[in-house]
Design a protein around this motif. Structure first.
Motif, PDB file in Angstrom:
ATOM      1  N   THR A 904       0.845  -1.209   0.000  1.00  0.00           N
ATOM      2  CA  THR A 904       0.000   0.000   0.000  1.00  0.00           C
ATOM      3  C   THR A 904       0.868   1.242   0.000  1.00  0.00           C
ATOM      4  OG1 THR A 904      -1.676  -1.221   1.221  1.00  0.00           O
ATOM      5  CG2 THR A 904      -1.907   1.180   1.161  1.00  0.00           C
ATOM      6  N   LEU A 905       1.922   1.222   0.859  1.00  0.00           N
ATOM      7  CA  LEU A 905       2.841   2.363   0.907  1.00  0.00           C
ATOM      8  C   LEU A 905       3.484   2.609  -0.460  1.00  0.00           C
ATOM      9  CD1 LEU A 905       4.688   1.742   4.309  1.00  0.00           C
ATOM     10  CD2 LEU A 905       2.917   3.444   3.834  1.00  0.00           C
ATOM     11  N   LYS A 906       3.878   1.495  -1.103  1.00  0.00           N
ATOM     12  CA  LYS A 906       4.536   1.618  -2.427  1.00  0.00           C
ATOM     13  C   LYS A 906       3.585   2.223  -3.459  1.00  0.00           C
ATOM     14  CE  LYS A 906       8.142   0.318  -5.055  1.00  0.00           C
ATOM     15  NZ  LYS A 906       7.864   1.099  -6.237  1.00  0.00           N
ATOM     16  N   LYS A 907       2.331   1.780  -3.459  1.00  0.00           N
ATOM     17  CA  LYS A 907       1.347   2.299  -4.423  1.00  0.00           C
ATOM     18  C   LYS A 907       1.111   3.786  -4.204  1.00  0.00           C
ATOM     19  CE  LYS A 907      -1.327  -1.882  -5.420  1.00  0.00           C
ATOM     20  NZ  LYS A 907      -2.635  -2.566  -5.243  1.00  0.00           N
ATOM     21  N   GLU A 908       0.958   4.177  -2.930  1.00  0.00           N
ATOM     22  CA  GLU A 908       0.710   5.591  -2.624  1.00  0.00           C
ATOM     23  C   GLU A 908       1.882   6.458  -3.050  1.00  0.00           C
ATOM     24  OE1 GLU A 908      -1.847   7.184  -1.499  1.00  0.00           O
ATOM     25  OE2 GLU A 908      -3.167   5.491  -1.134  1.00  0.00           O
ATOM     26  N   PHE A 909       3.096   5.971  -2.758  1.00  0.00           N
ATOM     27  CA  PHE A 909       4.278   6.752  -3.126  1.00  0.00           C
ATOM     28  C   PHE A 909       4.429   6.843  -4.647  1.00  0.00           C
ATOM     29  CE2 PHE A 909       8.751   7.218  -4.212  1.00  0.00           C
ATOM     30  CZ  PHE A 909       9.073   8.374  -3.511  1.00  0.00           C
ATOM     31  N   ASP A 910       4.214   5.725  -5.347  1.00  0.00           N
ATOM     32  CA  ASP A 910       4.327   5.716  -6.811  1.00  0.00           C
ATOM     33  C   ASP A 910       3.365   6.709  -7.440  1.00  0.00           C
ATOM     34  OD1 ASP A 910       6.276   3.833  -6.706  1.00  0.00           O
ATOM     35  OD2 ASP A 910       4.998   2.132  -7.247  1.00  0.00           O
ATOM     36  N   LEU A 911       2.135   6.753  -6.933  1.00  0.00           N
ATOM     37  CA  LEU A 911       1.137   7.684  -7.463  1.00  0.00           C
ATOM     38  C   LEU A 911       1.579   9.129  -7.242  1.00  0.00           C
ATOM     39  CD1 LEU A 911      -1.672   8.059  -8.714  1.00  0.00           C
ATOM     40  CD2 LEU A 911      -2.615   8.009  -6.393  1.00  0.00           C
ATOM     41  N   PHE A 912       2.025   9.394  -6.034  1.00  0.00           N
ATOM     42  CA  PHE A 912       2.518  10.739  -5.716  1.00  0.00           C
ATOM     43  C   PHE A 912       3.713  11.110  -6.594  1.00  0.00           C
ATOM     44  CE2 PHE A 912       6.242  12.327  -3.329  1.00  0.00           C
ATOM     45  CZ  PHE A 912       5.945  13.684  -3.355  1.00  0.00           C
ATOM     46  N   TRP A 913       4.622  10.158  -6.774  1.00  0.00           N
ATOM     47  CA  TRP A 913       5.850  10.433  -7.544  1.00  0.00           C
ATOM     48  C   TRP A 913       5.537  10.743  -9.013  1.00  0.00           C
ATOM     49  CZ3 TRP A 913      10.801  11.294  -6.261  1.00  0.00           C
ATOM     50  CH2 TRP A 913      11.750  11.257  -7.296  1.00  0.00           C
ATOM     51  N   LYS A 914       4.665   9.961  -9.608  1.00  0.00           N
ATOM     52  CA  LYS A 914       4.308  10.177 -11.010  1.00  0.00           C
ATOM     53  C   LYS A 914       3.697  11.549 -11.215  1.00  0.00           C
ATOM     54  CE  LYS A 914       3.513   5.342 -12.309  1.00  0.00           C
ATOM     55  NZ  LYS A 914       2.487   4.317 -12.595  1.00  0.00           N
ATOM     56  N   GLN A 915       2.796  11.932 -10.336  1.00  0.00           N
ATOM     57  CA  GLN A 915       2.142  13.240 -10.464  1.00  0.00           C
ATOM     58  C   GLN A 915       3.159  14.370 -10.336  1.00  0.00           C
ATOM     59  OE1 GLN A 915      -0.768  12.961  -7.361  1.00  0.00           O
ATOM     60  NE2 GLN A 915      -2.258  11.835  -8.641  1.00  0.00           N
TER      61      GLN A 915
END
Length: 1259
Positions: A904-915
């Motif tokens: 979950t942490l990885k998904k949240e960070f990936d989404l934030f990073w892409k944006q």
């Protein structure tokens, strides 16, 4: 005639049909009513007429020609019947011959050679012949007329007389003087009273023609000129026919109840006819041009698409990637699946069912199907041909007068549509077998039987094999798709081998221009039944088996002759549809397959076939993997005087000179050793040129065959058999693999088939060379411009690049190129050949110019954008770092108490990073990936189009070859020692060892020097600063070509084959690929903001994780500093240790502690100790590389041996020194923060300043 009738009575239905068909072709009369010798029952042999077509021309009321071709048993024509009553001195049959054709005995008569006064089997026989007009003003009759001749005394043949008088339009009676009480007088009286016209020929009367009453004539024969009688009789018949509307149809004879019809008495024939009619009933009221599409769907668009994709797969474009090739494979698979999903028509189900029934009537099914298909298509095909030729004449007139271009274009489009309709309307047994082949191939591909196919698909090849054994031809190459269905053909040949065993065959192939008489020649020579003037436009190749008799096997070394026949080349109906490419490809295939090829030429001018043979020769030179041993015989047909030896000898001399000259030209282009035509295709000009007179004596359609034609054909057959007796032929299995290998080689050849002859190829190669210079000058000029503008970008002189700026910079160079092009196309000695490619090469140069301008503009503007973005990121780097920290920290605190799940942490960070990344770099174009080898292929295929396509697919590494002999051809010898040198050269070439040690050394030095120079060129391109450009490859390629050309033009006795240049370019570029790619990667790392930010990703994710898990800011800060120090510490330790080891090795390593000579001595000593031959060769040919390798090995060995004793100790000492320095820097920075009450940022600055101060000198 009694002998002929005896054979006729003894023959089966098929032989009878063959006899009558051949008699018709020879313009002889045919048996219409035949009394049985035993029972006197009258038989009507309708079956024997089923394959006879007649063609004629008539004029309509507007004086326009109307051509007609009809099956004779369906033709509605007037009939003129001739009878004789009593015994007369004049020959009725001879009189009929003079009426129809004075120069030919259509009806056999008493005065013919070999005739006798007595008749055994001819009395009561009725013969029929047709007069077919040619449309000329001197035609004897203006319409097609049937003439019937009742042999014997008509008074004794009451049934025949009754049948004929009922059907006749005009009755002609040959009479002696009769008594009133004579029984025959009553018959004449009845004829006189009949309404039908009657002409009485009186043998005892001297009067000329007299019309006794309307429709009744009498003509005296006694002591009269035969020519005058014929004219009067002809005029009387024409008058009668003009007044009569009565017509006769041959098929209607069967309606008479008192005669027997041969077709009705044969059970197998009846069943065969019923089966064929059942199939044909499915085609009723169908549009002929749509029938194949509806009933034979497997061979239509899907098969054509698959064939095209397969050719594209074998002839890839230079810019195609593995993904493109994989996509083609997927598309081909999908096409096969769609083929398999296509329904089998009821027509095909019935055909397959009948052929698999293994009954005696199968041959009748096939024959009836041929007959009924001809009947079904002949009328429509005749109309289509008539319309096509009318439209073609219109197009020719419009071309001649050079006006109304729009109308001409419209008419040409209409003509093309008509050509497509002709192809669609052609429907024969070959198309049915083609459909079966495609059903088999689709089932074989998906490995599943077809829905509604009653038998297993694996039985289909056996069906075709049985047909071949029984004498039917099988399509080898589909002329419409221009493709060989290899899976189907291989399966059929496997079945043939299974049924016949692996028999030996002599392959005789035949090649000729359309309508040059090759099918007629084969039919006359071997008794085959290839269609002659059937109105079909089939373009493929067919194979047919002929069994060798036991008698002939005594002096022949094979069991069968396999004849490979082709559709006519240069077909009129197929013009404008890549016919040249197709014809050249077909000719190469057919000549390559044959042990002997008959080159059929109409007349004495072989120019068309010479052009095709030149392409065949050049194609063979390029297909080096296929072992071929072709030979040929030239057959000149329709020669006026075959006895003119002097003239024929001159023709043979010119033929050989032309072929030899073109072969030399082709050999120079392909760098082959061939010096004359016979080096490639076995040919003896003294023995292998035959002259055959014209087939017809006079003008068709009524011209009889020339007896000398058959005599010369038999002489040709003797020549073929003589050549065949010296050949072992090949077994069927070898023939199968020859088809496969030859077709694969043809698929890989994309260049040579599109040309008319070798001269055109040579001219095109010249154009290629010039095009290479033109494109090189444009690319070189653009590279200079790019370098100049790049410097201006670096110095911030310009802020945008426009296409107009680039065109202005290239103006001078492009004008020079245009001038050079104009001079070549207008003033070159081959300008007349080059002009056809002027437009296409102008477009190519324009495309090159626009492409390099567009690419340079894109590249430079991207550099500008990347520069600006990089400056912007650098300027805002601290802000971005702090923002990323804060955003990461903020997001982490939000999730701190919600989840500890890593996913979950990885998904949240990936989404934030892409944006976040998208927001920062949204205006920056990414730097594209490069594919050096794709660019190499593109350059080679664009500039050197004539080079074979498979060279880059199967190229060898030129740096590892043991000998260059395969890459060279020795130069032609000259001077006094030329002959001896030639013999020596031939011996060397046979042993495949044509280069001396000095030659090998020269070439290896050339390769080494070219490699070193190209390495320097790549360095000079400065790719890490300027980025990669395809022009780099163009410059490398041009340099390599220049060096290769200069070398072979120097003082060497060999020239390089095309493969040498190709393999050298590919080997060098493969080797340079990593270097160029690495430099491009460096450029990306320095200039691509995406890469810069991506490097930070793991660092920020680590911080994010720690915040989420509750780690304090101070701890996180400490970990960040440790992470930052890790790599610099490693590099510092490695570098310091390497310097220390280098100093130590200069003192302690024996091989490295002296000068260069000392090092070389140790290298030689090591070579002697290791006794590795490959290392010796590497030392001789690449000493620089060997030195590097030796030093690398020595260093590696020293480090391995001394690791514990020396290397590990040095590394630990250097680590301790760095650790001491870092601890001191940390202590000082902490102290500074405490004194000044600073934060983590102040601490980091102080630490970084102290950590980079030079260390104090060690005691």
């Amino acid at each position: 005639m009694d002998v002929q009738m005896a054979v006729f009575h003894c023959a089966d239905g098929f032989l009878k049909q063959l006899m009558v068909t051949k008699l018709s072709q020879c313009q002889y009369a045919l048996p219409l009513l035949v009394p049985d010798p035993d029972t006197q029952q009258i038989e009507f042999p309708l079956w024997t007429f089923r394959q006879i077509n007649k063609s004629w021309k008539i004029r309509n009321t507007n004086n326009e020609f109307i051509s007609q071709t009809q099956l004779i048993y369906r033709a509605q024509t007037p009939m003129v019947c001739f009878f004789r009553f009593g015994s007369v001195s004049s020959s009725k049959s001879q009189l009929m011959n003079n009426l129809i054709n004075e120069r030919h005995n259509t009806f056999f008569h008493r005065n013919c050679p070999g005739s006798s006064r007595t008749r055994v089997l001819m009395d009561g026989v009725v013969e029929i012949a047709w007069f077919c007009p040619s449309g000329s003003y001197d035609d004897k009759f203006t319409e097609c007329v049937a003439f019937c001749n009742l042999h014997g005394d008509a008074g004794d043949q009451e049934k025949q007389l009754q049948i004929l008088t009922e059907m006749a339009s005009v009755n002609v009676v040959l009479l002696p003087r009769l008594d009133r009480n004579d029984r025959q007088a009553a018959i004449i009286q009845n004829l006189y009273k009949n309404r039908k016209p009657l002409i009485c020929l009186l043998t005892e009367d001297e009067s000329s023609v007299t019309e006794m009453r309307k429709g009744i004539y009498k003509i005296g024969l006694k002591d009269r000129n035969q020519s005058d009688v014929s004219k009067e009789l002809r005029r009387a018949i024409n008058d009668c026919l003009s007044e009569s509307s009565s017509t006769f149809r041959l098929e209607d004879v069967s309606k008479h109840s008192d005669i027997r019809v041969d077709e009705e008495d044969d059970d197998d024939g009846r069943r065969g006819r019923a089966a064929a009619q059942q199939m044909m009933s499915l085609l009723k009221k169908k549009d002929l041009t749509k029938v194949k599409e509806s009933f034979l769907p497997h061979q239509g668009k899907l098969w054509h698409q698959w064939s095209q994709k397969n050719k594209e797969l074998h002839r890839p474009r230079a810019d195609e990637t593995e993904m493109d090739i994989s996509k083609k494979h997927t598309e081909m698979k999908k096409i096969r699946e769609l083929q398999h999903e296509s329904d089998i028509s009821e027509f095909m189900k019935l055909f397959i069912k009948e052929m698999n029934s293994n009954t005696n009537h199968n041959m009748f099914v096939l024959q009836w199907l041929r007959i009924l298909l001809d009947e079904y298509t002949s009328a429509d095909l005749s109309d289509l041909h008539q319309k096509y030729h009318e439209k073609w004449s219109t197009v020719l007139k419009l071309k001649e007068y050079h006006y109304k271009p729009e109308q001409l274009k419209a008419e040409q489009i209409t003509l093309e549509k008509m050509s497509e309709e002709l192809e669609a309307a052609t429907f024969g047994l070959e198309h049915i077998m083609r459909e079966i082949g495609q059903i088999y191939e689709s089932c074989s591909f998906v490995e599943k039987n077809k829905k509604y196919l009653q038998s297993d698909f694996s039985s289909l090849p056996s069906l075709a094999a049985e047909m071949m054994i029984s004498g039917s031809p099988l399509e080898l190459m589909d002329g419409d798709a221009a493709h060989v269905p290899l899976v189907w053909i291989s399966a059929v040949l496997d079945q043939l081998i299974q049924k016949l065993r692996d028999q030996r065959v002599f392959v005789l192939s035949v090649l000729g221009i359309q309508s040059s008489g090759k099918s007629t020649m084969l039919n006359a020579m071997f008794g085959l039944q290839f269609a002659v003037s059937a109105g079909r436009t089939t373009r493929g190749a067919f194979m047919q088996l002929l069994r060798v008799s036991e008698k002939m096997k005594t002096h022949l070394r094979f069991d069968y002759i396999l004849v490979v026949d082709t559709g006519g080349l240069r077909a009129l109906e197929l013009t404008g549809r890549s016919t040249r490419h197709h014809d050249n490809e077909l000719a190469t295939f057919v000549v390559g397959l044959g042990n002997l090829t008959l080159i059929n030429i109409f007349g004495e001018n072989p120019s068309e076939m010479q052009d095709i043979l030149q392409i065949v020769v050049q194609a063979f030179m390029r297909m080096k993997k296929v072992r071929l041993n072709p030979s040929c015989v030239f057959v000149h047909q329709n020669v006026l005087d075959v006895t003119d030896e002097e003239r024929n000898m001159e023709g043979r001399r010119r033929l050989q000179e032309t072929l030899d000259e073109m072969t030399k030209l082709a050999a120079e282009d392909e760098v082959c050793a061939a010096e004359c035509f016979s080096d490639v295709i076995a040919f003896d000009v003294q023995k292998d040129v035959k002259y055959i007179p014209q087939l017809w004596e006079g003008s068709p359609p009524m011209a009889p065959p020339n007896p000398n034609y058959c005599e010369n054909i038999q002489e040709l057959k003797k020549t073929i058999m003589s050549r065949a007796s010296k050949s072992h032929g090949m077994v069927l299995n070898d023939f199968k693999y020859r088809i496969i290998d030859l077709w694969e080689a043809l698929l890989n050849e994309r260049f040579v088939f599109s040309f008319r002859n070798a001269l055109e190829i040579s001219a095109y190669r010249k154009l290629e060379t010039e095009y290479s210079k033109w494109s090189r000058s444009l690319r070189s000029a653009m590279m200079e411009t790019e370098n100049k503008l790049h410097n201006q970008i670096e110095n911030e002189v310009i802020h945008e690049v426009e296409e107009t700026d680039l065109h202005r910079e290239l103006k001078k160079t492009s004008e020079e190129v245009e001038k050079s092009m104009s001079e070549l196309f207008e003033k070159d000695r081959d300008a007349d050949k080059l002009i056809q490619w002027k437009t296409s090469f102008e477009i190519k140069i324009k495309y090159v110019l626009e492409n390099i301008v567009r690419e340079t503009k894109r590249k430079l503007n991207e550099i500008l954008q990347q520069r600006d973005m990089k400056k912007k990121i650098d300027a805002q780097r601290t802000q971005h770092v702090n923002t990323l920290y804060e955003k990461s920290k903020e997001l982490a605190f939000k999730l701190r108490y919600k989840t500890h799940d890593e996913e979950t942490l990885k998904k949240e960070f990936d989404l934030f990073w892409k944006q976040w990344i998208r927001m920062i770099i949204r205006d920056t174009p990414p730097i594209r990936d490069i594919d050096v080898m794709r660019d190499v292929r593109e350059i080679l295929s664009d500039v050197y189009e004539s080079l074979p396509v498979d060279h880059w697919r199967e190229s060898r590494d030129i740096f590892t070859v043991s000998s260059y002999s395969d890459y060279v051809k020795l130069k032609k010898p000259s001077g006094i020692t030329g002959a001896f040198t030639k013999v020596y050269r031939s011996a060397k070439e046979v042993s495949h060892d044509i280069l001396s040690k000095e030659d090998e050394s020269q070439i290896r030095s050339l390769v080494t020097d070219v490699v070193q120079q190209t390495d320097r060129m790549i360095q000079s391109f400065n790719i890490s600063e300027m980025d990669y450009n395809i022009s780099c490859i163009q410059l490398l390629t041009d340099y390599i070509m220049t060096r290769v050309t200069e070398h072979q033009e120097g003082q060497v006795n060999y020239v390089f084959k095309n493969e040498f240049f190709m393999h050298l370019v590919l080997s060098i570029c493969k080797r340079a690929n990593k270097k160029i790619t690495d430099q491009h990667r460096l450029f990306r790392e320095d200039n691509d903001p995406v890469l810069y930010l991506e490097k930070k990703r793991e660092e920020y994710y680590s911080i994010f994780q720690k915040y989420c898990h509750g780690t304090t800011s101070a701890t996180i800060f400490g970990e960040i500093i440790c992470e930052k120090l890790k790599e610099p510490i490693e590099q510092s330790v490695y570098k310091k240790t390497a310097r220390d080891l280098a100093d130590e090795m200069r003192s302690n390593c024996e091989s490295l502690n002296g000068n260069r000579s000392y090092l070389e001595k140790h290298i030689l000593k090591t070579l002697a100790e290791e006794e590795d031959f490959n290392k010796y060769m590497n030392y001789i040919h690449n000493p620089r590389e060997h030195f590097k390798s030796f030093i690398r090995d020595e260093v590696s060995r020293y480090i391995t041996d001394k690791f514990s004793a020396s290397v590990l100790h040095k590394m630990k000492r250097n680590i301790e020194l760095l650790q001491q320095k870092i601890m001191e820097a940390a202590y000082e920075s902490t102290k500074h923060v405490q004194v000044n009450r600073g934060d983590a940022g102040v601490s980091a600055v102080g630490f970084s300043v102290r950590s980079v101060e030079p260390p104090a000198p060690t005691p």
